[in-house]
Structure formats: structure tokens, C-alpha cells
Motif scaffolding. Structure first.
Motif, short mmCIF file in Angstrom:
data_model
loop_
_atom_site.label_atom_id
_atom_site.label_comp_id
_atom_site.label_asym_id
_atom_site.label_seq_id
_atom_site.Cartn_x
_atom_site.Cartn_y
_atom_site.Cartn_z
N ILE A 182 1.00 -1.19 0.17
CA ILE A 182 0.03 -0.02 -0.01
C ILE A 182 0.99 1.31 -0.11
N GLU B 208 0.06 6.61 -6.44
CA GLU B 208 -1.30 7.36 -6.87
C GLU B 208 -1.10 8.81 -6.05
N SER B 209 -0.79 8.79 -4.94
CA SER B 209 -1.11 10.04 -4.17
C SER B 209 0.15 10.99 -4.36
N ILE C 142 -0.11 3.03 -3.58
CA ILE C 142 -0.88 3.81 -3.33
C ILE C 142 -0.25 5.07 -2.79
N GLU C 143 0.30 5.13 -1.76
CA GLU C 143 0.97 6.32 -1.17
C GLU C 143 1.68 6.95 -2.11
#
Length: 221
Positions: A172, A180-181, A176-177
Motif C-alpha cells: 500500500i 497514486e498520491s 497507493i501512497e
């Protein structure tokens, strides 16, 4: 799953069929912290206290400066589409509470040493370190990943290679971190950013772990 306790129960259940001369406990955290590797090692030893099937139990507390492993990360940096001669490498590590470091935890020191060694192997001229994945309140290791990206944009950096050096596999924090972010935030800042590929189940990383366990472990136990 399986958790540490599950693995030990399996080992004990198989004791009648197989006995081992050596048991190596290798937390897959490259850098040591009592919050990560320390907890894993403690749980393993507690689970093994009533097990007498192995003559020799050894633990490998960290491998942040093990060169075959460092070469894997250096290779990922030089394999991105960005030219390292015109790029800034941003090493990102999982943050921990500042108070833990103030009490003597060696995690941040090992992160700094690891980043320096990787940069040397990869021929990186410009690099910095940031931390991610803060949880809860209180002061954690800084700067944060996004704060460092903002600083780089403000000083005129345009090409950035993010290397998540404390995560050996995609999870994650990377998918994601970062992907994506952080990358979306970097693009808003006008930065051209890529992330290095995670080691995952790659052959060169497997070979590095094999070398760590087979004859090269004594320095790291």
C-alpha cells in the motif's frame, strides 16, 4: 498470514520428520528498528523458546549495507527512463516516531547510510531522504515525502527518481501512497517523477538474500 507464530508451529509439527542444524531468522526489513525487526525477532524467540529441534538459531537484524542487496536498488535507479545525470534521487523510507530515535533507535542512521551507499553505487550526484506513512499524532521523522517534493520544486529541480528503500516489495505504501498520491502531487508541482521498480520476487534480489544467508551472514547477525 502465515504469521510468525504459525511458521513456528509448523516447524514444531514437522520436527519428527525433519531436524535442522541451523535456523535463521531474517526479518525482511532492510534497516533495523525496535518497532519493526525488533518486534519480529522478539515474537520469533518467544515462539521458539520451547522448541529444541534446532542446534543453532541465528538472527539477521538488518542488511541495509549488504552490497549485493544495495546493487539491486542501484540497478533499479539506473534502469528508469530518467537520466540520473540530470535527475535528483529521492529516497523514501517508512517514518517512525521521533521519540524512538531520540531514545537511541538506529533506524534513521541506517537509512542515511543505506542511501549514501546506494547513491555511490548508482553514480548519483544529487539525492535526499524523505519519510512517509506517518500514523497518529506526535512528531515523526521528517521531512515528509510530499514536503520534500515541494522543496525540490521550489529550488528548481524538475526530474525526480523516487526510490522507496525501506520497502522490498510492492504494498500500500508504494502502490497507493507513492504511485497514486505522491506522484499526482508531484505532477501538480510541475515535477517529472518516476518511481523505481520494487524488488518483489526478482532473481537478483533472491540471489542477494541467498548470499546473505549462505556464508555472508556472520557480519549481519
Amino acid at each position: 498470514p502465515p504469521f510468525i507464530e504459525d511458521a513456528v508451529r509448523y516447524l514444531i509439527a514437522a520436527d519428527d520428520k525433519e531436524r535442522y542444524d541451523n535456523l535463521y531468522i531474517l526479518p525482511l526489513y532492510p534497516e533495523y528498528s525496535k518497532l519493526t525487526s525488533g518486534i519480529c525477532l522478539s515474537r520469533a524467540h518467544i515462539s521458539l523458546k520451547n522448541y529444541n529441534g534446532v542446534a543453532n538459531i541465528q538472527e539477521i537484524r538488518s542488511f541495509h549495507n549488504f552490497e549485493p542487496y544495495l546493487k539491486c536498488l542501484a540497478k533499479r535507479i539506473t534502469s528508469t527512463e530518467l537520466d540520473i545525470r540530470t535527475s535528483h534521487v529521492l529516497f523514501s523510507a517508512h517514518s517512525i516516531p521521533q521519540i524512538i530515535v531520540d531514545e537511541g533507535d538506529i533506524y534513521s542512521a541506517q537509512v542515511s547510510e543505506q542511501a549514501r551507499l546506494i547513491a555511490t553505487l548508482a553514480g548519483v550526484a544529487n539525492y535526499s531522504i524523505a519519510y512517509q506513512s506517518k500514523m497518529g499524532r506526535g512528531k515523526w521523522l521528517s521531512p515528509s515525502l510530499k514536503d520534500e517534493l515541494k522543496r525540490l520544486s521550489e529550488v528548481g529541480i524538475r526530474n525526480v527518481i523516487i526510490c522507496p528503500l525501506s520497502f522490498i516489495a510492492d504494498n500500500i505504501e508504494t502502490l497507493i501512497e507513492i504511485d497514486e498520491s505522491a506522484l499526482a502531487y508531484a505532477h501538480v508541482l510541475g515535477l517529472n517523477v518516476v518511481r523505481t521498480a520494487s524488488l518483489n520476487d526478482s532473481d537478483d534480489f533472491a540471489d542477494a538474500l541467498g548470499g546473505l544467508l549462505n556464508g555472508a551472514h556472520s557480519e549481519y547477525s
